[in-house]
Design a protein around this motif. Structure first.
Motif, PDB file in Angstrom:
ATOM      1  N   LYS A  58      27.232 -28.180   0.739  1.00 60.14           N
ATOM      2  CA  LYS A  58      26.315 -27.958   1.849  1.00 60.14           C
ATOM      3  C   LYS A  58      25.338 -29.115   1.820  1.00 60.14           C
ATOM      4  O   LYS A  58      24.800 -29.461   0.763  1.00 60.14           O
ATOM      5  N   VAL A  59      25.116 -29.733   2.975  1.00 64.52           N
ATOM      6  CA  VAL A  59      24.177 -30.837   3.083  1.00 64.52           C
ATOM      7  C   VAL A  59      23.094 -30.413   4.062  1.00 64.52           C
ATOM      8  O   VAL A  59      23.374 -30.121   5.222  1.00 64.52           O
ATOM      9  N   LYS A  60      21.868 -30.337   3.574  1.00 63.60           N
ATOM     10  CA  LYS A  60      20.706 -30.003   4.409  1.00 63.60           C
ATOM     11  C   LYS A  60      19.620 -31.008   4.071  1.00 63.60           C
ATOM     12  O   LYS A  60      19.041 -30.967   2.983  1.00 63.60           O
ATOM     13  N   GLY A  61      19.407 -31.971   4.956  1.00 57.99           N
ATOM     14  CA  GLY A  61      18.471 -33.054   4.654  1.00 57.99           C
ATOM     15  C   GLY A  61      18.994 -33.853   3.475  1.00 57.99           C
ATOM     16  O   GLY A  61      20.136 -34.309   3.473  1.00 57.99           O
ATOM     17  N   SER A  62      18.178 -33.976   2.420  1.00 57.57           N
ATOM     18  CA  SER A  62      18.623 -34.708   1.230  1.00 57.57           C
ATOM     19  C   SER A  62      19.131 -33.772   0.132  1.00 57.57           C
ATOM     20  O   SER A  62      19.504 -34.229  -0.936  1.00 57.57           O
ATOM     21  N   GLU A  63      19.162 -32.463   0.407  1.00 59.07           N
ATOM     22  CA  GLU A  63      19.620 -31.504  -0.599  1.00 59.07           C
ATOM     23  C   GLU A  63      21.120 -31.250  -0.448  1.00 59.07           C
ATOM     24  O   GLU A  63      21.595 -30.914   0.628  1.00 59.07           O
ATOM     25  N   ILE A  78      19.877 -36.014  -3.107  1.00 61.32           N
ATOM     26  CA  ILE A  78      20.393 -37.384  -3.074  1.00 61.32           C
ATOM     27  C   ILE A  78      20.364 -37.884  -1.642  1.00 61.32           C
ATOM     28  O   ILE A  78      20.305 -37.095  -0.699  1.00 61.32           O
ATOM     29  N   ASN A  79      20.408 -39.181  -1.485  1.00 63.97           N
ATOM     30  CA  ASN A  79      20.518 -39.784  -0.170  1.00 63.97           C
ATOM     31  C   ASN A  79      22.011 -39.933   0.112  1.00 63.97           C
ATOM     32  O   ASN A  79      22.602 -40.968  -0.162  1.00 63.97           O
ATOM     33  N   LEU A  80      22.626 -38.873   0.609  1.00 62.80           N
ATOM     34  CA  LEU A  80      24.075 -38.803   0.780  1.00 62.80           C
ATOM     35  C   LEU A  80      24.564 -39.753   1.863  1.00 62.80           C
ATOM     36  O   LEU A  80      23.986 -39.821   2.947  1.00 62.80           O
ATOM     37  N   ASN A  81      25.633 -40.473   1.583  1.00 57.56           N
ATOM     38  CA  ASN A  81      26.317 -41.267   2.582  1.00 57.56           C
ATOM     39  C   ASN A  81      27.347 -40.332   3.218  1.00 57.56           C
ATOM     40  O   ASN A  81      28.450 -40.144   2.692  1.00 57.56           O
ATOM     41  N   ILE A  82      26.947 -39.700   4.320  1.00 58.82           N
ATOM     42  CA  ILE A  82      27.794 -38.693   4.965  1.00 58.82           C
ATOM     43  C   ILE A  82      29.122 -39.299   5.408  1.00 58.82           C
ATOM     44  O   ILE A  82      30.178 -38.711   5.206  1.00 58.82           O
ATOM     45  N   LYS A  83      29.088 -40.494   5.969  1.00 60.45           N
ATOM     46  CA  LYS A  83      30.313 -41.121   6.472  1.00 60.45           C
ATOM     47  C   LYS A  83      31.335 -41.313   5.354  1.00 60.45           C
ATOM     48  O   LYS A  83      32.482 -40.883   5.481  1.00 60.45           O
ATOM     49  N   LYS A  84      30.929 -41.940   4.246  1.00 63.33           N
ATOM     50  CA  LYS A  84      31.880 -42.182   3.151  1.00 63.33           C
ATOM     51  C   LYS A  84      32.357 -40.868   2.528  1.00 63.33           C
ATOM     52  O   LYS A  84      33.523 -40.737   2.166  1.00 63.33           O
ATOM     53  N   THR A  85      31.461 -39.893   2.407  1.00 65.29           N
ATOM     54  CA  THR A  85      31.839 -38.609   1.816  1.00 65.29           C
ATOM     55  C   THR A  85      32.847 -37.886   2.698  1.00 65.29           C
ATOM     56  O   THR A  85      33.856 -37.379   2.210  1.00 65.29           O
ATOM     57  N   VAL A  86      32.603 -37.846   4.011  1.00 63.65           N
ATOM     58  CA  VAL A  86      33.534 -37.167   4.931  1.00 63.65           C
ATOM     59  C   VAL A  86      34.869 -37.899   4.965  1.00 63.65           C
ATOM     60  O   VAL A  86      35.927 -37.273   4.891  1.00 63.65           O
ATOM     61  N   GLU A  87      34.835 -39.217   5.066  1.00 64.98           N
ATOM     62  CA  GLU A  87      36.092 -39.969   5.099  1.00 64.98           C
ATOM     63  C   GLU A  87      36.895 -39.731   3.831  1.00 64.98           C
ATOM     64  O   GLU A  87      38.125 -39.684   3.865  1.00 64.98           O
ATOM     65  N   ASN A  88      36.241 -39.543   2.717  1.00 67.58           N
ATOM     66  CA  ASN A  88      36.903 -39.281   1.447  1.00 67.58           C
ATOM     67  C   ASN A  88      37.434 -37.849   1.374  1.00 67.58           C
ATOM     68  O   ASN A  88      38.335 -37.556   0.606  1.00 67.58           O
ATOM     69  N   TYR A  96      37.566 -30.222   7.974  1.00 62.36           N
ATOM     70  CA  TYR A  96      36.820 -30.943   6.963  1.00 62.36           C
ATOM     71  C   TYR A  96      35.323 -30.799   7.060  1.00 62.36           C
ATOM     72  O   TYR A  96      34.614 -31.137   6.119  1.00 62.36           O
ATOM     73  N   VAL A  97      34.804 -30.322   8.172  1.00 59.30           N
ATOM     74  CA  VAL A  97      33.350 -30.148   8.266  1.00 59.30           C
ATOM     75  C   VAL A  97      33.040 -29.041   9.264  1.00 59.30           C
ATOM     76  O   VAL A  97      33.750 -28.855  10.235  1.00 59.30           O
ATOM     77  N   ASP A  98      32.000 -28.279   8.996  1.00 59.13           N
ATOM     78  CA  ASP A  98      31.524 -27.242   9.905  1.00 59.13           C
ATOM     79  C   ASP A  98      30.020 -27.302   9.990  1.00 59.13           C
ATOM     80  O   ASP A  98      29.345 -27.677   9.031  1.00 59.13           O
ATOM     81  N   GLU A  99      29.518 -26.889  11.138  1.00 54.65           N
ATOM     82  CA  GLU A  99      28.085 -26.717  11.291  1.00 54.65           C
ATOM     83  C   GLU A  99      27.693 -25.426  10.576  1.00 54.65           C
ATOM     84  O   GLU A  99      28.489 -24.514  10.459  1.00 54.65           O
ATOM     85  N   LEU A 100      26.454 -25.352  10.127  1.00 52.83           N
ATOM     86  CA  LEU A 100      25.939 -24.124   9.527  1.00 52.83           C
ATOM     87  C   LEU A 100      24.746 -23.635  10.341  1.00 52.83           C
ATOM     88  O   LEU A 100      23.996 -24.440  10.886  1.00 52.83           O
ATOM     89  N   THR A 101      24.571 -22.335  10.390  1.00 54.63           N
ATOM     90  CA  THR A 101      23.358 -21.786  10.980  1.00 54.63           C
ATOM     91  C   THR A 101      22.309 -21.690   9.886  1.00 54.63           C
ATOM     92  O   THR A 101      22.592 -21.936   8.713  1.00 54.63           O
ATOM     93  N   SER A 102      21.103 -21.296  10.249  1.00 54.61           N
ATOM     94  CA  SER A 102      20.014 -21.261   9.268  1.00 54.61           C
ATOM     95  C   SER A 102      20.254 -20.247   8.154  1.00 54.61           C
ATOM     96  O   SER A 102      19.666 -20.350   7.090  1.00 54.61           O
ATOM     97  N   ASN A 103      21.138 -19.260   8.368  1.00 54.08           N
ATOM     98  CA  ASN A 103      21.432 -18.279   7.310  1.00 54.08           C
ATOM     99  C   ASN A 103      22.746 -18.588   6.591  1.00 54.08           C
ATOM    100  O   ASN A 103      23.333 -17.709   5.966  1.00 54.08           O
ATOM    101  N   ASN A 104      23.218 -19.833   6.658  1.00 52.75           N
ATOM    102  CA  ASN A 104      24.421 -20.326   5.978  1.00 52.75           C
ATOM    103  C   ASN A 104      25.731 -19.834   6.584  1.00 52.75           C
ATOM    104  O   ASN A 104      26.781 -20.032   6.000  1.00 52.75           O
ATOM    105  N   GLN A 140      22.664 -35.565  12.512  1.00 56.69           N
ATOM    106  CA  GLN A 140      21.718 -34.696  13.223  1.00 56.69           C
ATOM    107  C   GLN A 140      21.862 -33.259  12.753  1.00 56.69           C
ATOM    108  O   GLN A 140      20.872 -32.582  12.455  1.00 56.69           O
ATOM    109  N   LYS A 141      23.092 -32.754  12.665  1.00 56.61           N
ATOM    110  CA  LYS A 141      23.328 -31.373  12.226  1.00 56.61           C
ATOM    111  C   LYS A 141      22.907 -31.170  10.773  1.00 56.61           C
ATOM    112  O   LYS A 141      22.385 -30.116  10.415  1.00 56.61           O
ATOM    113  N   ALA A 142      23.119 -32.171   9.933  1.00 55.77           N
ATOM    114  CA  ALA A 142      22.721 -32.071   8.522  1.00 55.77           C
ATOM    115  C   ALA A 142      21.208 -31.931   8.401  1.00 55.77           C
ATOM    116  O   ALA A 142      20.712 -31.191   7.550  1.00 55.77           O
ATOM    117  N   ASP A 143      20.474 -32.620   9.251  1.00 55.00           N
ATOM    118  CA  ASP A 143      19.017 -32.538   9.210  1.00 55.00           C
ATOM    119  C   ASP A 143      18.488 -31.240   9.808  1.00 55.00           C
ATOM    120  O   ASP A 143      17.441 -30.751   9.397  1.00 55.00           O
TER     121      ASP A 143
END
Length: 174
Positions: A119-124, A7-17, A28-36, A64-67
């Protein structure tokens, strides 16, 4: 039950919610490394931005981190106990609190606390949970139905997980 979708996630609205409207619920949010795995212990990435500072710079950082490697957005926080042959879960999400009870005690794991999200990675976008790897270890993301962690905890047969997924579906904005 779909646990992964594009999906084309609206990160701002999802995080605020997701922040529960409660300043104490700040993980409420963490960065992930390539191995999750989380590169920092749960919540440390949040220290870069305080609750009151969720401005444009914060959401540019998240996009940027999501991509790149992905981010994990916590949507539901849960605590549990066992009383009178029932598992009792206290769920916090959005601005709501709910008690979920089940007599299917053999199909659930009664835990001290847990968080569920996406988990948000690009559009997945993938439904899952962060799993504590043990004392002193960094938590990692595991999708529902995964063999990577306790099947009792993230099994799709678990009635709590089915409730959690239905809650999260209403918290994701595109």
């Amino acid at each position: 039950m779909e646990i992964k979708r594009n999906i084309n996630l609206n990160i701002k609205k999802t995080v605020e919610n997701s922040v529960c409207g409660n300043e104490e619920f700040h993980f409420y949010v963490d960065e992930l490394t390539s191995n999750n795995y989380m590169p920092t212990y749960a919540g440390m990435a949040d220290e870069k931005y305080a609750f009151d500072e969720m401005g444009d710079e914060f959401f540019e950082f998240l996009a940027q981190k999501a991509d790149e490697d992905g981010i994990y957005i916590r949507l539901v926080y849960a605590t549990a106990s066992e009383m009178d042959g029932e598992a009792v879960f206290q769920l916090e999400y959005g601005e709501a609190k709910e008690e979920y009870r089940t007599e299917d005690i053999d199909d659930v794991l009664v835990f001290e606390f847990a968080d569920y999200g996406i988990k948000v990675k690009g559009s997945e976008v993938t439904f899952g949970a962060t799993i504590e790897g043990g004392c002193g270890h960094t938590p990692y993301f595991a999708e529902f139905g995964s063999k990577k962690a306790s099947e009792d905890f993230i099994s799709l047969e678990n009635p709590l997980n089915r409730r959690i997924i239905s809650i999260m579906e209403g918290m994701i904005y595109d």
